[in-house]
Scaffold this active site. Structure first.
Site, PDB file in Angstrom:
ATOM      1  N   ASN A  47       0.814  -1.220   0.000  1.00 25.71           N
ATOM      2  CA  ASN A  47       0.000   0.000   0.000  1.00 25.71           C
ATOM      3  C   ASN A  47       0.845   1.267   0.000  1.00 25.71           C
ATOM      4  O   ASN A  47       0.389   2.326  -0.447  1.00 25.71           O
ATOM      5  CB  ASN A  47      -0.908   0.050   1.231  1.00 25.71           C
ATOM      6  CG  ASN A  47      -1.881  -1.100   1.328  1.00 25.71           C
ATOM      7  OD1 ASN A  47      -2.255  -1.502   2.426  1.00 25.71           O
ATOM      8  ND2 ASN A  47      -2.326  -1.646   0.201  1.00 25.71           N
ATOM      9  N   LEU A  48       2.056   1.196   0.528  1.00 25.99           N
ATOM     10  CA  LEU A  48       2.838   2.398   0.805  1.00 25.99           C
ATOM     11  C   LEU A  48       3.246   3.161  -0.450  1.00 25.99           C
ATOM     12  O   LEU A  48       3.577   4.343  -0.380  1.00 25.99           O
ATOM     13  CB  LEU A  48       4.070   2.048   1.634  1.00 25.99           C
ATOM     14  CG  LEU A  48       3.818   1.318   2.954  1.00 25.99           C
ATOM     15  CD1 LEU A  48       5.119   1.154   3.726  1.00 25.99           C
ATOM     16  CD2 LEU A  48       2.772   2.031   3.802  1.00 25.99           C
ATOM     17  N   LYS A  95      -6.565  -0.093   8.813  1.00 27.33           N
ATOM     18  CA  LYS A  95      -6.397   1.154   8.074  1.00 27.33           C
ATOM     19  C   LYS A  95      -7.196   2.300   8.691  1.00 27.33           C
ATOM     20  O   LYS A  95      -6.706   3.438   8.783  1.00 27.33           O
ATOM     21  CB  LYS A  95      -6.817   0.977   6.613  1.00 27.33           C
ATOM     22  CG  LYS A  95      -5.801   0.262   5.761  1.00 27.33           C
ATOM     23  CD  LYS A  95      -6.218   0.271   4.299  1.00 27.33           C
ATOM     24  CE  LYS A  95      -5.179  -0.422   3.442  1.00 27.33           C
ATOM     25  NZ  LYS A  95      -5.559  -0.454   2.009  1.00 27.33           N
ATOM     26  N   ASN A 138     -14.785  -1.925  -4.870  1.00 30.55           N
ATOM     27  CA  ASN A 138     -15.657  -2.922  -5.475  1.00 30.55           C
ATOM     28  C   ASN A 138     -17.047  -2.348  -5.715  1.00 30.55           C
ATOM     29  O   ASN A 138     -17.504  -1.446  -5.007  1.00 30.55           O
ATOM     30  CB  ASN A 138     -15.732  -4.196  -4.628  1.00 30.55           C
ATOM     31  CG  ASN A 138     -16.449  -3.974  -3.316  1.00 30.55           C
ATOM     32  OD1 ASN A 138     -17.678  -4.081  -3.246  1.00 30.55           O
ATOM     33  ND2 ASN A 138     -15.711  -3.630  -2.274  1.00 30.55           N
ATOM     34  N   CYS A 167     -28.061   9.213  -9.978  1.00 31.16           N
ATOM     35  CA  CYS A 167     -27.272   8.611  -8.908  1.00 31.16           C
ATOM     36  C   CYS A 167     -26.209   7.703  -9.535  1.00 31.16           C
ATOM     37  O   CYS A 167     -26.181   7.508 -10.758  1.00 31.16           O
ATOM     38  CB  CYS A 167     -28.154   7.817  -7.938  1.00 31.16           C
ATOM     39  SG  CYS A 167     -28.827   6.268  -8.618  1.00 31.16           S
ATOM     40  N   CYS A 225     -27.528   4.955 -11.736  1.00 33.35           N
ATOM     41  CA  CYS A 225     -27.897   5.381 -13.084  1.00 33.35           C
ATOM     42  C   CYS A 225     -26.712   5.228 -14.030  1.00 33.35           C
ATOM     43  O   CYS A 225     -26.879   4.988 -15.231  1.00 33.35           O
ATOM     44  CB  CYS A 225     -28.339   6.845 -13.085  1.00 33.35           C
ATOM     45  SG  CYS A 225     -29.876   7.205 -12.212  1.00 33.35           S
ATOM     46  N   CYS A 270      -6.105  -3.390  -8.092  1.00 35.39           N
ATOM     47  CA  CYS A 270      -4.770  -2.831  -8.282  1.00 35.39           C
ATOM     48  C   CYS A 270      -3.709  -3.924  -8.231  1.00 35.39           C
ATOM     49  O   CYS A 270      -2.682  -3.844  -8.909  1.00 35.39           O
ATOM     50  CB  CYS A 270      -4.484  -1.780  -7.203  1.00 35.39           C
ATOM     51  SG  CYS A 270      -5.485  -0.288  -7.346  1.00 35.39           S
ATOM     52  N   CYS A 316     -33.239   5.624  -7.568  1.00 34.94           N
ATOM     53  CA  CYS A 316     -33.600   7.046  -7.518  1.00 34.94           C
ATOM     54  C   CYS A 316     -34.749   7.455  -8.420  1.00 34.94           C
ATOM     55  O   CYS A 316     -35.108   8.630  -8.457  1.00 34.94           O
ATOM     56  CB  CYS A 316     -32.382   7.915  -7.843  1.00 34.94           C
ATOM     57  SG  CYS A 316     -31.873   7.884  -9.578  1.00 34.94           S
TER      58      CYS A 316
END
Length: 256
Positions: A69-70, A85, A130, A172, A175, A189, A253
């Site tokens: 992650n860094l 985290k 996700n 939204c 949509c 990633c 919506c």
């Protein structure tokens, strides 16, 4: 409400902006933002939301800091590897500005608990990884009447948009992507890679977009750009914008 003298000094470069001013800074200090994901997008977004003086931050992330992650999640250090985290991010906020109220939630947000977790926010900034979570967040924001800043990232590309599906005529996030993505499997990633600086661009762009919404009615920073999807290409580089129109058959919506 007025700002304490030390806060006036801290945010002097904001206050002298005619488009923001003291009223806009007060609005930021009274705002409550919920950040979904403290990773590649959430990390730089958090830095600039805190830097802007947002008064209350709730950080939701069920993951732990990993060494990989860094490269892009700039609030974490080697000493944070293995920590939750959300907790590590909250500690960063505490060191950066002790006047900010911050709460860490190491929880997995889904359709069953989204309404409960997001209630009371002035804005939700979603930088999760996700579609299932993104759609749960969007649907809850529509139901609760909360503006949503949505940001996504992959390789050299990013997307940022403000949505207000609870407002008449506004689209939204559902949509945009429809009903086909209520699943947890999506590109990652880890599989596809991502340029670290690209995460910074998308995260700070998202923070800027959030500020637009938070100071609405108190400052002339510009319109919130509801339903405008900004496509950031770091490889070319270029920035393009497209409008997401309201889907009259959207199950989230269409009745809003």
């Amino acid at each position: 409400m007025s700002l304490a003298p030390e806060r006036l000094d801290r945010f002097a470069r904001h206050i002298v902006l005619p488009e923001l001013g003291g009223a806009g800074q007060v609005a930021l200090s009274q705002a409550h933002v919920i950040l979904i994901g403290c990773g590649g997008i959430g990390s730089p977004a958090l830095q600039y939301l805190a830097g802007a003086g947002v008064g209350q931050l709730t950080l939701i992330d069920s993951d732990e800091v990993d060494l990989t992650n860094l490269q892009r999640q700039t609030i974490f250090t080697e000493g944070d590897v293995g920590r939750a985290k959300a907790a590590a991010a909250a500690d960063w906020v505490g060191r950066f500005d002790g006047a900010i109220t911050v709460r860490a939630m190491s929880a997995r947000l889904g359709s069953a608990n989204a309404d409960q977790l997001l209630a009371g926010a002035n804005l939700v900034l979603d930088g999760c990884d996700n579609f299932a979570t993104r759609l749960a967040v969007s649907d809850a924001c529509v139901q609760l009447g909360i503006p949503l800043t949505s940001a996504a990232l992959g390789r050299f590309q990013g997307q940022v948009a403000n949505f207000a599906g609870h407002l008449e005529g506004q689209s939204c996030y559902r949509c945009f992507v429809g009903d086909a993505f209520d699943a947890e499997d999506c590109d990652t990633c880890a599989a596809d890679g991502v340029l670290g600086a690209m995460a910074g661009w998308v995260g700070t762009f998202a923070a800027m977009h959030a500020v637009r919404v938070l100071v609405q009615g108190q400052a002339a920073l510009g319109d919130p750009q509801w339903g405008k999807l900004h496509l950031l290409d770091g490889f070319t580089p270029e920035l393009r914008t497209m409008r997401i129109v309201k889907d009259p058959e959207c199950r989230a919506c269409s009745a809003a």
